[in-house]
Design a protein around this motif. Structure first.
Motif, short mmCIF file in Angstrom:
data_model
loop_
_atom_site.label_atom_id
_atom_site.label_comp_id
_atom_site.label_asym_id
_atom_site.label_seq_id
_atom_site.Cartn_x
_atom_site.Cartn_y
_atom_site.Cartn_z
N SER A 13 0.83 -1.21 0.00
CA SER A 13 0.00 0.00 0.00
C SER A 13 0.87 1.26 0.00
CB SER A 13 -0.92 0.02 1.23
OG SER A 13 -1.78 -1.09 1.24
N VAL A 14 1.89 1.26 0.84
CA VAL A 14 2.79 2.40 0.93
C VAL A 14 3.57 2.57 -0.38
CG1 VAL A 14 4.85 3.29 2.13
CG2 VAL A 14 2.94 2.35 3.44
N ALA A 17 1.24 4.04 -3.01
CA ALA A 17 1.04 5.48 -2.80
C ALA A 17 2.27 6.27 -3.26
CB ALA A 17 0.74 5.76 -1.33
N ASN A 24 -5.74 7.67 -4.38
CA ASN A 24 -6.06 7.97 -2.98
C ASN A 24 -5.65 6.79 -2.10
OD1 ASN A 24 -8.30 6.13 -2.56
ND2 ASN A 24 -9.57 7.53 -3.76
N TRP A 25 -5.57 7.04 -0.79
CA TRP A 25 -5.08 6.02 0.14
C TRP A 25 -5.97 4.78 0.14
CZ3 TRP A 25 -0.97 4.11 1.83
CH2 TRP A 25 -0.92 3.28 2.95
N CYS A 28 -4.90 2.67 -2.66
CA CYS A 28 -3.61 2.05 -2.35
C CYS A 28 -3.77 0.90 -1.37
CB CYS A 28 -2.64 3.10 -1.81
SG CYS A 28 -2.19 4.33 -3.06
N GLU A 102 -9.19 0.25 6.39
CA GLU A 102 -7.92 0.49 7.08
C GLU A 102 -7.97 0.04 8.54
OE1 GLU A 102 -4.48 3.85 7.13
OE2 GLU A 102 -6.53 4.58 7.01
N LYS A 119 4.03 2.32 9.36
CA LYS A 119 3.73 3.01 8.10
C LYS A 119 4.68 4.20 7.91
CE LYS A 119 -0.07 5.54 5.89
NZ LYS A 119 -1.45 6.04 6.10
N GLN A 123 7.30 4.90 4.88
CA GLN A 123 7.18 6.10 4.06
C GLN A 123 8.46 6.93 4.09
OE1 GLN A 123 3.61 7.60 5.98
NE2 GLN A 123 2.39 7.13 4.17
#
Length: 175
Positions: A13-14, A17, A24-25, A28, A102, A119, A123
């Motif tokens: 997901s990260v 993104a 959008n999150w 993702c 989420e 997370k 990131q």
């Protein structure tokens, strides 16, 4: 202590993104969930935990038609070498939309605080790849293999939890 699947889900997901900042999150998260699902199914089949679906020729034909119809209504993104089709902001697998919440993923981490910490480390470490996103896409799955929780190989490790180390995440990702 955590199972590998939610770690892969968050990581993918990260990465999604980072590679596709226009998504959008929630999209993702759907991408990450789909990659995690595809890998779990593949591993489950390889170790004999999941039986391959026994589809009749008619069922297979219907599935292919449904996939083709859906494909015409979707756009494709690739993340970590996985080509995925997106419709209405969610990935479509086997002709079915795969939305993700989420909060469910946060629960796998024991809550929002730990989830947010992991997370953020992912990131932050990805920032070192800002100038070479194509190379990151090629290496992202191998990075996960370096920092994922360590569990026994084969059937004995299936569904087991292992320790997730934030320092290992950072060192596996950063250039």
């Amino acid at each position: 202590m955590i199972n590998r699947s939610p770690v892969l889900q968050l990581w993918a997901s990260v990465v999604a993104a980072f590679l596709h900042p226009d998504e959008n999150w929630d999209t993702c998260l759907s991408i990450g969930s789909s990659i995690s699902t595809l890998c779990a199914i593949s591993k489950g089949k390889a170790i004999g935990q999941i039986e391959p679906k026994d589809r009749s020729a008619e069922d297979e034909n219907k599935l292919q038609k449904r996939k083709q119809k859906a494909k015409n209504e979707m756009r494709e993104v690739e993340v970590m070498g996985f080509p995925l089709h997106i419709k209405n902001g969610v990935v479509v697998l086997d002709g079915k939309e795969k939305p993700t919440k989420e909060e469910l993923l946060q629960g796998k981490y024991g809550g929002e605080e730990t989830y947010t910490k992991v997370k953020q480390v992912m990131q932050d470490a990805l920032q070192s790849w800002s100038d070479d996103k194509d190379e990151l896409d090629k290496k992202a799955f191998h990075m996960y293999e370096k920092f994922r929780p360590n569990v026994a190989a084969g059937q004995s490790g299936w569904g087991r939890k292992g320790e997730l180390n934030l320092h290992e995440i950072k060192s596996a990702i950063e250039r």
